[in-house]
Design a protein around this motif. Structure first.
Motif, PDB file in Angstrom:
ATOM      1  N   UNK A 281       0.830  -1.201   0.000  1.00  0.00           N
ATOM      2  CA  UNK A 281       0.000   0.000   0.000  1.00  0.00           C
ATOM      3  C   UNK A 281       0.870   1.259   0.000  1.00  0.00           C
ATOM      4  N   UNK A 282       1.993   1.188   0.693  1.00  0.00           N
ATOM      5  CA  UNK A 282       2.919   2.316   0.706  1.00  0.00           C
ATOM      6  C   UNK A 282       3.466   2.618  -0.680  1.00  0.00           C
ATOM      7  N   UNK A 283       3.732   1.559  -1.436  1.00  0.00           N
ATOM      8  CA  UNK A 283       4.224   1.746  -2.805  1.00  0.00           C
ATOM      9  C   UNK A 283       3.154   2.397  -3.679  1.00  0.00           C
ATOM     10  N   UNK A 284       1.888   2.022  -3.476  1.00  0.00           N
ATOM     11  CA  UNK A 284       0.792   2.636  -4.234  1.00  0.00           C
ATOM     12  C   UNK A 284       0.718   4.124  -3.914  1.00  0.00           C
ATOM     13  N   UNK A 285       0.769   4.445  -2.617  1.00  0.00           N
ATOM     14  CA  UNK A 285       0.697   5.855  -2.204  1.00  0.00           C
ATOM     15  C   UNK A 285       1.867   6.650  -2.763  1.00  0.00           C
ATOM     16  N   UNK A 286       3.037   6.059  -2.752  1.00  0.00           N
ATOM     17  CA  UNK A 286       4.228   6.738  -3.282  1.00  0.00           C
ATOM     18  C   UNK A 286       4.103   6.976  -4.781  1.00  0.00           C
ATOM     19  N   UNK A 287       3.603   5.979  -5.508  1.00  0.00           N
ATOM     20  CA  UNK A 287       3.435   6.123  -6.962  1.00  0.00           C
ATOM     21  C   UNK A 287       2.377   7.176  -7.289  1.00  0.00           C
ATOM     22  N   UNK A 288       1.294   7.203  -6.513  1.00  0.00           N
ATOM     23  CA  UNK A 288       0.271   8.231  -6.732  1.00  0.00           C
ATOM     24  C   UNK A 288       0.849   9.625  -6.483  1.00  0.00           C
ATOM     25  N   UNK A 289       1.641   9.767  -5.433  1.00  0.00           N
ATOM     26  CA  UNK A 289       2.245  11.072  -5.122  1.00  0.00           C
ATOM     27  C   UNK A 289       3.210  11.496  -6.232  1.00  0.00           C
ATOM     28  N   UNK A 290       4.041  10.560  -6.699  1.00  0.00           N
ATOM     29  CA  UNK A 290       4.974  10.886  -7.791  1.00  0.00           C
ATOM     30  C   UNK A 290       4.219  11.244  -9.063  1.00  0.00           C
TER      31      UNK A 290
END
Length: 93
Positions: free
Chosen positions: A70-79
């Motif tokens: 989930x952290x990777x999803x949030x990071x990708x959305x932010x980027x």
């Protein structure tokens, strides 16, 4: 001559109809720029954006679909938001 307004039962003057149509075409243009910007993203950033903002999946569901945390999803959305913001600002200048 009066034309009925689509959103209500009020009538608007025919002269104002052209202004209203121009406004609608500007909105469509803005969305086309957004879609172009989203499509220009790398797949790893584009997929979470589409799943989250267009398909309305949650971060947890996207993580399961893409088999990432989930952290990777949030990071990708932010980027992706950062890249989209940058690209859309360049287009509007």
């Amino acid at each position: 001559m009066l034309q009925p307004c689509a959103k209500s039962s009020k009538f608007i003057p025919l002269e104002n109809l052209a202004d209203r149509q121009e406004s609608e075409s500007e909105k469509t243009k803005n969305y086309s720029e957004l879609y172009t910007a989203v499509n220009s993203l790398k797949e790893e950033l584009r997929l979470p954006v589409i799943l989250y903002y267009i398909e309305d999946f949650s971060v947890k569901e996207i993580a399961q679909i893409l088999e990432i945390s989930e952290g990777a999803v949030q990071k990708r959305l932010a980027r992706a938001r950062g890249k989209l913001r940058q690209e859309l600002q360049e287009v509007s200048i």
